[in-house]
Design a protein around this motif. Structure first.
Motif, PDB file in Angstrom:
ATOM      1  N   LEU A   1      82.501  56.380  47.507  1.00  0.00           N
ATOM      2  CA  LEU A   1      82.594  55.234  48.423  1.00  0.00           C
ATOM      3  C   LEU A   1      82.922  53.951  47.649  1.00  0.00           C
ATOM      4  O   LEU A   1      83.688  53.104  48.107  1.00  0.00           O
ATOM      5  N   ILE A   2      82.354  53.836  46.460  1.00  0.00           N
ATOM      6  CA  ILE A   2      82.532  52.625  45.640  1.00  0.00           C
ATOM      7  C   ILE A   2      84.009  52.419  45.277  1.00  0.00           C
ATOM      8  O   ILE A   2      84.464  51.304  45.108  1.00  0.00           O
TER       9      ILE A   2
ATOM     10  N   HIS B   1      87.307  54.160  53.400  1.00  0.00           N
ATOM     11  CA  HIS B   1      86.063  53.482  53.034  1.00  0.00           C
ATOM     12  C   HIS B   1      85.202  53.230  54.265  1.00  0.00           C
ATOM     13  O   HIS B   1      84.000  53.521  54.285  1.00  0.00           O
TER      14      HIS B   1
ATOM     15  N   THR C   1      77.498  59.194  43.574  1.00  0.00           N
ATOM     16  CA  THR C   1      77.449  57.767  43.933  1.00  0.00           C
ATOM     17  C   THR C   1      76.028  57.357  44.297  1.00  0.00           C
ATOM     18  O   THR C   1      75.519  56.341  43.825  1.00  0.00           O
TER      19      THR C   1
ATOM     20  N   GLY D   1      71.854  54.362  43.411  1.00  0.00           N
ATOM     21  CA  GLY D   1      70.554  54.211  44.044  1.00  0.00           C
ATOM     22  C   GLY D   1      69.349  54.352  43.157  1.00  0.00           C
ATOM     23  O   GLY D   1      68.298  53.808  43.458  1.00  0.00           O
TER      24      GLY D   1
ATOM     25  N   THR E   1      67.152  50.641  41.617  1.00  0.00           N
ATOM     26  CA  THR E   1      65.821  50.449  42.209  1.00  0.00           C
ATOM     27  C   THR E   1      64.744  50.499  41.120  1.00  0.00           C
ATOM     28  O   THR E   1      63.772  49.729  41.156  1.00  0.00           O
TER      29      THR E   1
ATOM     30  N   ALA F   1      64.739  47.181  39.326  1.00  0.00           N
ATOM     31  CA  ALA F   1      64.149  46.134  40.167  1.00  0.00           C
ATOM     32  C   ALA F   1      62.626  46.272  40.188  1.00  0.00           C
ATOM     33  O   ALA F   1      61.886  45.276  40.100  1.00  0.00           O
TER      34      ALA F   1
ATOM     35  N   PHE G   1      80.900  43.492  43.750  1.00  0.00           N
ATOM     36  CA  PHE G   1      82.205  44.080  43.441  1.00  0.00           C
ATOM     37  C   PHE G   1      83.268  42.987  43.523  1.00  0.00           C
ATOM     38  O   PHE G   1      83.167  42.083  44.355  1.00  0.00           O
TER      39      PHE G   1
ATOM     40  N   ILE H   1      76.374  36.843  41.195  1.00  0.00           N
ATOM     41  CA  ILE H   1      75.022  36.827  41.765  1.00  0.00           C
ATOM     42  C   ILE H   1      74.099  36.006  40.863  1.00  0.00           C
ATOM     43  O   ILE H   1      73.337  35.147  41.321  1.00  0.00           O
TER      44      ILE H   1
HETATM   45  C1  HEM Z   1      67.442  47.124  44.024  1.00  0.00           C
HETATM   46  C2  HEM Z   1      68.333  48.058  44.214  1.00  0.00           C
HETATM   47  C3  HEM Z   1      69.808  47.834  44.456  1.00  0.00           C
HETATM   48  C4  HEM Z   1      70.605  46.751  44.175  1.00  0.00           C
HETATM   49  C5  HEM Z   1      70.195  45.436  43.514  1.00  0.00           C
HETATM   50  C6  HEM Z   1      71.950  47.070  44.617  1.00  0.00           C
HETATM   51  C7  HEM Z   1      73.028  46.209  44.536  1.00  0.00           C
HETATM   52  C8  HEM Z   1      74.305  46.488  45.018  1.00  0.00           C
HETATM   53  C9  HEM Z   1      75.425  45.577  44.964  1.00  0.00           C
HETATM   54  C10 HEM Z   1      75.397  44.169  44.394  1.00  0.00           C
HETATM   55  C11 HEM Z   1      76.492  46.206  45.518  1.00  0.00           C
HETATM   56  C12 HEM Z   1      77.909  45.612  45.708  1.00  0.00           C
HETATM   57  C13 HEM Z   1      77.993  44.878  47.026  1.00  0.00           C
HETATM   58  C14 HEM Z   1      79.205  43.978  47.200  1.00  0.00           C
HETATM   59  O1  HEM Z   1      80.117  43.997  46.388  1.00  0.00           O
HETATM   60  O2  HEM Z   1      79.231  43.194  48.160  1.00  0.00           O
HETATM   61  C15 HEM Z   1      76.055  47.534  45.931  1.00  0.00           C
HETATM   62  C16 HEM Z   1      76.860  48.480  46.554  1.00  0.00           C
HETATM   63  C17 HEM Z   1      76.427  49.748  46.872  1.00  0.00           C
HETATM   64  N1  HEM Z   1      75.140  50.238  46.788  1.00  0.00           N
HETATM   65 FE1  HEM Z   1      73.522  49.264  46.077  1.00  0.00          FE
HETATM   66  N2  HEM Z   1      71.947  48.330  45.170  1.00  0.00           N
HETATM   67  C18 HEM Z   1      70.652  48.832  45.109  1.00  0.00           C
HETATM   68  C19 HEM Z   1      70.211  50.059  45.579  1.00  0.00           C
HETATM   69  C20 HEM Z   1      70.994  50.995  46.209  1.00  0.00           C
HETATM   70  C21 HEM Z   1      70.521  52.249  46.775  1.00  0.00           C
HETATM   71  C22 HEM Z   1      69.058  52.698  46.824  1.00  0.00           C
HETATM   72  C23 HEM Z   1      71.612  52.932  47.242  1.00  0.00           C
HETATM   73  C24 HEM Z   1      71.717  54.257  47.920  1.00  0.00           C
HETATM   74  C25 HEM Z   1      70.996  55.293  47.694  1.00  0.00           C
HETATM   75  C26 HEM Z   1      72.772  52.076  46.996  1.00  0.00           C
HETATM   76  C27 HEM Z   1      74.065  52.409  47.329  1.00  0.00           C
HETATM   77  C28 HEM Z   1      75.141  51.546  47.241  1.00  0.00           C
HETATM   78  C29 HEM Z   1      76.495  51.918  47.642  1.00  0.00           C
HETATM   79  C30 HEM Z   1      76.919  53.282  48.185  1.00  0.00           C
HETATM   80  C31 HEM Z   1      77.303  50.785  47.429  1.00  0.00           C
HETATM   81  C32 HEM Z   1      78.807  50.679  47.698  1.00  0.00           C
HETATM   82  C33 HEM Z   1      79.052  50.102  49.078  1.00  0.00           C
HETATM   83  C34 HEM Z   1      80.532  50.035  49.434  1.00  0.00           C
HETATM   84  O3  HEM Z   1      81.373  50.126  48.554  1.00  0.00           O
HETATM   85  O4  HEM Z   1      80.834  49.878  50.633  1.00  0.00           O
HETATM   86  N3  HEM Z   1      72.351  50.913  46.375  1.00  0.00           N
HETATM   87  N4  HEM Z   1      74.721  47.678  45.614  1.00  0.00           N
END
Ligand code: HEM
Length: 458
Positions: free
Chosen positions: A98-99, A106, A269, A274, A278, A281, A340, A365
């Motif tokens: 997905l990333i 997407h 991913t 994920g 976490t 944090a 991103f 950020i």
């Molecule tokens: C404290 C924990 C986490 C932080 C700080 C964090 C932070 C982020 C950030 C900054 C992005 C990019 C968003 C953007 O560019 O607007 C992102 C994307 C993403 N995160 Fe997290 N994340 C965390 C936990 C998780 C968890 C638990 C999962 C899933 C199990 C996850 C799955 C994803 C996915 C799949 C994307 C891509 C979304 C896309 O491309 O549409 N993240 N995350």
């Protein structure tokens, strides 16, 4: 680095700053190895919107101005791509992640995955999260020091394996855990993280070299993931509420299921995005709560108002001070320093500047969260600021925003709160690193140096 005014002078032609390529290499290394100093220095000189041209990375505009962030996050998402700007993580997550996707694919994948990380489905994981936190922390011994990050990693990894993969304890569960941790450890120092950023270094020169070791671990992990996928396809009755089951039953508009490679990339991913995020944090939260004794006291007072072991998980996650502590942790020490990048698919007028097709815009950020006009005394850990004021989604951006906003944000906060409440209501901990800790790079995330050493008090 250069101000946006100097760079664009309101016309469509880019004027890039000069400088020899040697100088750019040095700047690039500084950005990778000493990102905080480099970001703060640049912001002091050039303000909250500047152009960064480091030669190896594509030219990008770095923004920490809430108005600019709002303009970006609320613009028509068809104008940008992000997947193509995330090539750095492709060796980890694969091209179908997905990333790395853009456009309709997407959107489709996001729609498919979103419900698993929200609402009722997410709340069913509450009890599992508490049980895992209990079981992992039961290994702590009074008077013996331990490193928070490794235990938090164990918790978040187990949570992902149970909720995303639907795996129960067993041989494969243990093997996936071990190989994944070893694989991510390839990039655990600022120096080794360089391998992710330079394609030329990504050569397999044997099992004893860092990239060679990484490739072998990845192969091992792939084999384990493909075994799991194959078995689950053959035994549809074993499918349950987990996210792999959901992906296995998904069909595209032509009625076709996801291929094994697509499934593997999406599982990687979730594991990659994920679990370490976490865990980091949570480690920061444990650090800050014990670094500022008044915060710990206030939090304990709030937690004591509930019987944490038996309370409904939702009641715990709605506690206001606990929420403020988690938010302030993600503000002061965000796990990723940038969301991103957004790559323009066509020329665009952005904040009054005419930007050409291909230009990258990267919300920072870290710098946004350090603005004294939004967060007075930004260097202090003060959860109260989140009780006194509501911050806009362009001022507080630990999970990015717009059409790429973190898919697991609600899930991550839910897990953070339950794990913190479970630990603090049972253990009296002492922070052994009672010194200011500056985030250090681990791959593309930023972690506490040394992982936060704690001890259970008698
Ligand atoms: C404290 C924990 C986490 C932080 C700080 C964090 C932070 C982020 C950030 C900054 C992005 C990019 C968003 C953007 O560019 O607007 C992102 C994307 C993403 N995160 Fe997290 N994340 C965390 C936990 C998780 C968890 C638990 C999962 C899933 C199990 C996850 C799955 C994803 C996915 C799949 C994307 C891509 C979304 C896309 O491309 O549409 N993240 N995350």
């Amino acid at each position: 680095m250069i101000t946006l005014q100097e760079s664009f002078a309101n016309e469509a032609v880019i004027k890039l700053p000069g400088g020899s390529s040697n100088f750019k290499w040095l700047q690039m290394l500084k950005v990778i190895l000493r990102p905080i100093e480099s970001l703060e220095e640049t912001e002091r000189r050039y303000g909250d919107i500047f152009t960064s041209d480091l030669g190896v990375f594509p030219t990008q505009i770095v923004i920490s101005n809430p108005q600019a962030i709002q303009e970006l996050f609320t613009a028509d998402s068809q104008l940008f791509e992000s997947g193509s700007g995330n090539y750095v993580v492709q060796p980890l997550v694969g091209a179908n992640s997905l990333i790395l996707l853009d456009g309709d694919r997407h959107l489709q994948q996001r729609k498919l995955l979103m419900p698993s990380f929200h609402g009722e489905r997410m709340r069913t994981y509450g009890q599992v999260i508490r049980e895992i936190a209990d079981q992992v922390t039961s290994k702590w011994v009074i008077g013996k020091q331990f490193t928070a990050r490794s235990y938090m990693q164990e918790i978040s990894l187990q949570v992902i394996l149970r909720t995303v993969f639907g795996l129960q304890e067993g041989k494969r569960y243990q093997q996936i855990k071990e190989v994944l941790v070893e694989m991510l450890d390839t990039f655990n120092t600022p120096i080794s993280a360089i391998f992710l950023f330079f394609k030329a270094l990504q050569r397999d020169l044997g099992p004893w070299t860092p990239w060679g070791r990484f490739i072998r671990r990845r192969q091992q992990l792939d084999e384990l993931l493909y075994q799991e996928i194959r078995e689950r396809r053959q035994q549809p009755e074993a499918n349950g509420e987990d996210i792999l089951s959901l992906l296995l039953s998904a069909r595209d508009e032509n009625g076709q299921p996801m291929t094994d490679v697509e499934l593997r990339d999406e599982l990687m991913t979730m594991l990659f995005a994920g679990h370490e995020t976490t865990a980091i944090a949570l480690s920061w939260a444990l650090y800050w709560v014990h670094y500022v004794p008044e915060v710990r006291q206030k939090l304990l007072q709030e937690l004591n108002s509930l019987d944490i072991a038996n309370a409904d998980p939702t009641a715990i996650t709605q506690l206001p001070y606990l929420n403020a502590v988690c938010s302030e942790t993600l503000r002061i020490t965000p796990v990723t320093f940038f969301s991103f990048p957004r790559v323009l698919k066509q020329p665009m007028n952005f904040m009054g500047y005419n930007l050409p097709k291909g230009m990258m815009i990267s919300p920072c950020i870290y710098l946004t969260h350090q603005r004294p006009d939004i967060y007075p005394e930004p260097e202090l850990f003060k959860p109260e600021r989140f009780l006194e004021r509501q911050f806009s989604p362009y001022e507080f951006i630990p999970f990015g925003g717009g059409n790429r906003r973190c898919l697991g944000s609600a899930f991550a906060l839910f897990e953070m709160k339950l794990v913190l409440a479970t630990i603090l209501s049972q253990y009296s901990l002492e922070l052994l690193d009672k010194v200011p800790l500056k985030p250090v790079r681990r791959g593309i995330v930023f972690a506490p140096p040394g992982g936060v050493r704690l001890m259970v008090k008698g």
